[in-house]
Design a protein around this motif. Structure first.
Motif, PDB file in Angstrom:
ATOM      1  N   LEU A   1       0.831  -1.200   0.000  1.00 15.04           N
ATOM      2  CA  LEU A   1       0.000   0.000   0.000  1.00 15.04           C
ATOM      3  C   LEU A   1       0.868   1.253   0.000  1.00 15.04           C
ATOM      4  CD1 LEU A   1      -2.776   1.308   0.147  1.00 15.04           C
ATOM      5  CD2 LEU A   1      -2.753   0.930   2.621  1.00 15.04           C
ATOM      6  N   ALA A   2       1.856   1.299   0.900  1.00 13.75           N
ATOM      7  CA  ALA A   2       2.767   2.446   0.953  1.00 13.75           C
ATOM      8  C   ALA A   2       3.541   2.581  -0.357  1.00 13.75           C
ATOM      9  CB  ALA A   2       3.727   2.295   2.130  1.00 13.75           C
ATOM     10  N   TYR A   3       3.981   1.448  -0.880  1.00 14.58           N
ATOM     11  CA  TYR A   3       4.747   1.432  -2.131  1.00 14.58           C
ATOM     12  C   TYR A   3       3.914   1.987  -3.287  1.00 14.58           C
ATOM     13  CZ  TYR A   3       7.357  -0.564  -6.080  1.00 14.58           C
ATOM     14  OH  TYR A   3       8.041  -0.747  -7.259  1.00 14.58           O
ATOM     15  N   ASN A   4       2.672   1.525  -3.400  1.00 18.60           N
ATOM     16  CA  ASN A   4       1.821   1.987  -4.487  1.00 18.60           C
ATOM     17  C   ASN A   4       1.480   3.468  -4.368  1.00 18.60           C
ATOM     18  OD1 ASN A   4       1.818  -0.507  -5.685  1.00 18.60           O
ATOM     19  ND2 ASN A   4      -0.259  -1.066  -5.079  1.00 18.60           N
ATOM     20  N   LEU A   5       1.251   3.933  -3.158  1.00 24.82           N
ATOM     21  CA  LEU A   5       0.995   5.359  -2.960  1.00 24.82           C
ATOM     22  C   LEU A   5       2.182   6.198  -3.418  1.00 24.82           C
ATOM     23  CD1 LEU A   5      -0.717   5.354   0.573  1.00 24.82           C
ATOM     24  CD2 LEU A   5      -1.803   5.847  -1.631  1.00 24.82           C
ATOM     25  N   ALA A   6       3.376   5.636  -3.281  1.00 30.42           N
ATOM     26  CA  ALA A   6       4.597   6.367  -3.631  1.00 30.42           C
ATOM     27  C   ALA A   6       4.849   6.406  -5.137  1.00 30.42           C
ATOM     28  CB  ALA A   6       5.799   5.733  -2.922  1.00 30.42           C
ATOM     29  N   ILE A   7       4.531   5.332  -5.841  1.00 31.50           N
ATOM     30  CA  ILE A   7       4.959   5.238  -7.242  1.00 31.50           C
ATOM     31  C   ILE A   7       3.832   5.297  -8.267  1.00 31.50           C
ATOM     32  CG2 ILE A   7       6.866   3.773  -6.480  1.00 31.50           C
ATOM     33  CD1 ILE A   7       5.361   1.475  -8.022  1.00 31.50           C
ATOM     34  N   MET A   8       2.587   5.293  -7.828  1.00 27.61           N
ATOM     35  CA  MET A   8       1.456   5.108  -8.739  1.00 27.61           C
ATOM     36  C   MET A   8       1.465   6.063  -9.935  1.00 27.61           C
ATOM     37  SD  MET A   8      -1.010   3.006  -9.135  1.00 27.61           S
ATOM     38  CE  MET A   8      -1.418   2.330  -7.548  1.00 27.61           C
ATOM     39  N   ASP A   9       1.807   7.305  -9.697  1.00 28.33           N
ATOM     40  CA  ASP A   9       1.764   8.295 -10.775  1.00 28.33           C
ATOM     41  C   ASP A   9       3.002   8.246 -11.663  1.00 28.33           C
ATOM     42  OD1 ASP A   9      -0.684   9.195  -9.842  1.00 28.33           O
ATOM     43  OD2 ASP A   9       0.212  10.722  -8.546  1.00 28.33           O
ATOM     44  N   SER A  10       3.968   7.421 -11.308  1.00 24.17           N
ATOM     45  CA  SER A  10       5.244   7.408 -12.016  1.00 24.17           C
ATOM     46  C   SER A  10       5.468   6.153 -12.852  1.00 24.17           C
ATOM     47  CB  SER A  10       6.395   7.547 -11.014  1.00 24.17           C
ATOM     48  OG  SER A  10       6.237   8.702 -10.214  1.00 24.17           O
ATOM     49  N   ILE A  11       4.572   5.196 -12.782  1.00 24.43           N
ATOM     50  CA  ILE A  11       4.772   3.947 -13.516  1.00 24.43           C
ATOM     51  C   ILE A  11       3.782   3.823 -14.663  1.00 24.43           C
ATOM     52  CG2 ILE A  11       5.717   2.745 -11.510  1.00 24.43           C
ATOM     53  CD1 ILE A  11       3.019   1.352 -11.178  1.00 24.43           C
ATOM     54  N   SER A  12       4.091   2.937 -15.574  1.00 23.73           N
ATOM     55  CA  SER A  12       3.233   2.700 -16.734  1.00 23.73           C
ATOM     56  C   SER A  12       1.849   2.231 -16.278  1.00 23.73           C
ATOM     57  CB  SER A  12       3.872   1.641 -17.628  1.00 23.73           C
ATOM     58  OG  SER A  12       2.938   1.167 -18.572  1.00 23.73           O
ATOM     59  N   PRO A  13       0.801   2.697 -16.931  1.00 26.00           N
ATOM     60  CA  PRO A  13      -0.554   2.233 -16.587  1.00 26.00           C
ATOM     61  C   PRO A  13      -0.688   0.717 -16.648  1.00 26.00           C
ATOM     62  CG  PRO A  13      -0.670   4.149 -18.021  1.00 26.00           C
ATOM     63  CD  PRO A  13       0.782   3.744 -17.962  1.00 26.00           C
ATOM     64  N   ASN A  14       0.117   0.072 -17.484  1.00 21.80           N
ATOM     65  CA  ASN A  14       0.051  -1.393 -17.603  1.00 21.80           C
ATOM     66  C   ASN A  14       0.516  -2.101 -16.336  1.00 21.80           C
ATOM     67  OD1 ASN A  14      -0.855  -1.225 -20.250  1.00 21.80           O
ATOM     68  ND2 ASN A  14       1.220  -1.242 -21.088  1.00 21.80           N
ATOM     69  N   LEU A  15       1.253  -1.383 -15.466  1.00 23.21           N
ATOM     70  CA  LEU A  15       1.784  -1.984 -14.250  1.00 23.21           C
ATOM     71  C   LEU A  15       0.989  -1.582 -13.009  1.00 23.21           C
ATOM     72  CD1 LEU A  15       5.617  -1.522 -14.915  1.00 23.21           C
ATOM     73  CD2 LEU A  15       4.239  -3.584 -15.230  1.00 23.21           C
ATOM     74  N   ARG A  16      -0.027  -0.796 -13.204  1.00 22.37           N
ATOM     75  CA  ARG A  16      -0.836  -0.370 -12.059  1.00 22.37           C
ATOM     76  C   ARG A  16      -1.799  -1.470 -11.642  1.00 22.37           C
ATOM     77  NH1 ARG A  16      -1.896   5.760 -14.420  1.00 22.37           N
ATOM     78  NH2 ARG A  16       0.312   6.397 -14.271  1.00 22.37           N
ATOM     79  N   PRO A  17      -2.207  -1.492 -10.364  1.00 25.79           N
ATOM     80  CA  PRO A  17      -3.032  -2.594  -9.852  1.00 25.79           C
ATOM     81  C   PRO A  17      -4.339  -2.766 -10.603  1.00 25.79           C
ATOM     82  CG  PRO A  17      -2.244  -1.208  -8.060  1.00 25.79           C
ATOM     83  CD  PRO A  17      -1.911  -0.489  -9.326  1.00 25.79           C
ATOM     84  N   CYS A  18      -4.841  -3.978 -10.597  1.00 25.28           N
ATOM     85  CA  CYS A  18      -6.145  -4.274 -11.183  1.00 25.28           C
ATOM     86  C   CYS A  18      -7.223  -3.528 -10.403  1.00 25.28           C
ATOM     87  CB  CYS A  18      -6.425  -5.771 -11.125  1.00 25.28           C
ATOM     88  SG  CYS A  18      -5.163  -6.776 -11.924  1.00 25.28           S
ATOM     89  N   LYS A  19      -8.089  -2.849 -11.111  1.00 25.86           N
ATOM     90  CA  LYS A  19      -9.127  -2.056 -10.438  1.00 25.86           C
ATOM     91  C   LYS A  19     -10.345  -2.936 -10.159  1.00 25.86           C
ATOM     92  CE  LYS A  19      -7.537   2.361 -12.293  1.00 25.86           C
ATOM     93  NZ  LYS A  19      -7.870   3.558 -13.096  1.00 25.86           N
ATOM     94  N   ASP A  20     -10.152  -3.857  -9.232  1.00 29.03           N
ATOM     95  CA  ASP A  20     -11.202  -4.795  -8.872  1.00 29.03           C
ATOM     96  C   ASP A  20     -11.769  -4.441  -7.502  1.00 29.03           C
ATOM     97  OD1 ASP A  20      -9.097  -5.576  -7.214  1.00 29.03           O
ATOM     98  OD2 ASP A  20      -8.536  -7.238  -8.515  1.00 29.03           O
ATOM     99  N   GLN A  21     -12.510  -5.366  -6.919  1.00 29.63           N
ATOM    100  CA  GLN A  21     -13.111  -5.102  -5.610  1.00 29.63           C
ATOM    101  C   GLN A  21     -12.051  -4.841  -4.547  1.00 29.63           C
ATOM    102  OE1 GLN A  21     -14.690  -8.165  -2.831  1.00 29.63           O
ATOM    103  NE2 GLN A  21     -16.693  -7.424  -3.477  1.00 29.63           N
TER     104      GLN A  21
END
Length: 347
Positions: A50-70
């Motif tokens: 969670l902390a990692y994703n908050l840090a890098i989400m805007d900087s990585i390719s959309p293909n590597l972002r988490p699945c927008k599921d439940q």
């Protein structure tokens, strides 16, 4: 008298056979029970992820972002307001953006305290600054958990994946291919907010009875997933490949250390190889995985895996042509040959 003695000996022999049979049955039951598969979402990994994703989400390719599921809706979106936390900011500096960084959390116990008997040199080599400063990671994760009021009421249906792994007899297939016998348990840490990487866990104290790996949550069309359905990871070509790949690392780690020489390592650091793939461990395991799939699922499946291999991994695949059918060929021998062939290919 003699007749009585013979009768007594007959009875004793039958008792002995019965005992042996019971022992064998007991052993078979123990082996069956010891070889277990468990799949879970680990709180520690998810907290760090969670902390990692908050840090890098805007900087990585959309293909590597988490699945927008439940799971994404319930266990990521509500925490977006905590991106100013010191742990998130430290990660955001970009010191180590490898997708497997959150897996370092497995070096902490359930209270987020560093485990004992950890090899600090391995932690450093795999996680750099964070591996060297595990006490800091421990304190920051504990503070992050308290700050965000971390919730762990996960809803994930693992039964289809677990049933498929069991029915595919993954351990038996691996044992047959590597020509060895293990009866270790398989522990899978499913990482729902990770679409970047899966990996075997080899930085914890060695335990021959457990094989561990982290499984990413791969989805093809992230934005089109239904958020009202319980997350249900399934056995497909991707998860099949990941399962055999990450488990193969656990079969080959010691051989890599045995045959990967300092001279080869120095050679790969030469400037002329700067644009080539030089992660030899990964190159070898990719080739092995493709061959395992061909052996167990047919030529068509093997060709599909072969076509997507790196060029150096194809060298590995081709070296294995006669290995599996040759009963006299040990995996140690073929691994040594593969290492030599790869070193010759860097010229």
């Amino acid at each position: 008298m003699i007749r009585n003695i013979k009768f007594l000996l007959l009875i004793l022999s039958l008792v002995q056979l019965s005992c042996n049979h019971n022992k064998k049955s007991e052993k078979e039951i123990i082996n069956k029970e010891d070889s277990k598969i468990s799949i879970e979402v680990d709180d520690r990994v998810q907290l760090f992820r969670l902390a990692y994703n908050l840090a890098i989400m805007d900087s990585i390719s959309p293909n590597l972002r988490p699945c927008k599921d439940q799971f994404y809706s319930k266990h990521y979106l509500p925490y977006k307001k905590y991106s100013d936390h010191p742990l998130v900011q430290r990660i955001a500096k970009g010191d180590l953006w490898n997708g497997d960084l959150p897996m370092l959390a497995l070096a902490l116990d359930e209270d987020l305290q560093p485990k004992k008997n950890l090899d600090k040199s391995i932690l450093k080599s795999q996680f750099d600054w964070y591996g060297e400063n595990l006490d800091w990671v421990s304190k920051m994760l504990a503070d992050f958990k308290e700050t965000i009021d971390f919730k762990t009421n996960y809803k994930v249906n693992f039964e289809p994946l677990k049933d498929s792994i069991e029915s595919n007899e993954v351990t038996n297939k691996l044992n047959d291919f590597y020509k060895t016998k293990t009866n270790s348990n398989l522990k899978i840490y499913f990482d729902p907010l990770n679409k970047i990487t899966s990996r075997s866990i080899n930085f914890l104290p060695k335990n021959d009875s457990i094989r561990r790996y982290v499984l990413a949550n791969i989805c093809e069309k992230s934005d089109s997933l239904e958020t009202n359905k319980i997350l249900t990871p399934k056995w497909n070509e991707t998860n099949r490949r990941i399962t055999f790949h990450e488990n193969s690392h656990l079969y080959t780690d010691q051989l890599f250390e045995k045959y990967y020489s300092d001279e080869f390592d120095d050679k790969l650091k030469e400037e002329k190889f700067a644009n080539e793939r030089t992660n030899i461990d990964e190159i070898i395991v990719r080739g092995l995985t493709a061959k395992i799939i061909e052996v167990n699922y047919g030529k068509e499946a093997g060709r599909f895996e072969y076509d997507r291999l790196w060029s150096k991994s194809k060298i590995v695949f081709n070296q294995l042509e006669n290995y599996y059918q040759n009963e006299d060929s040990s995996f140690d021998e073929i691994y040594q040959q593969i290492m030599k062939k790869l070193e010759e290919s860097y010229s």
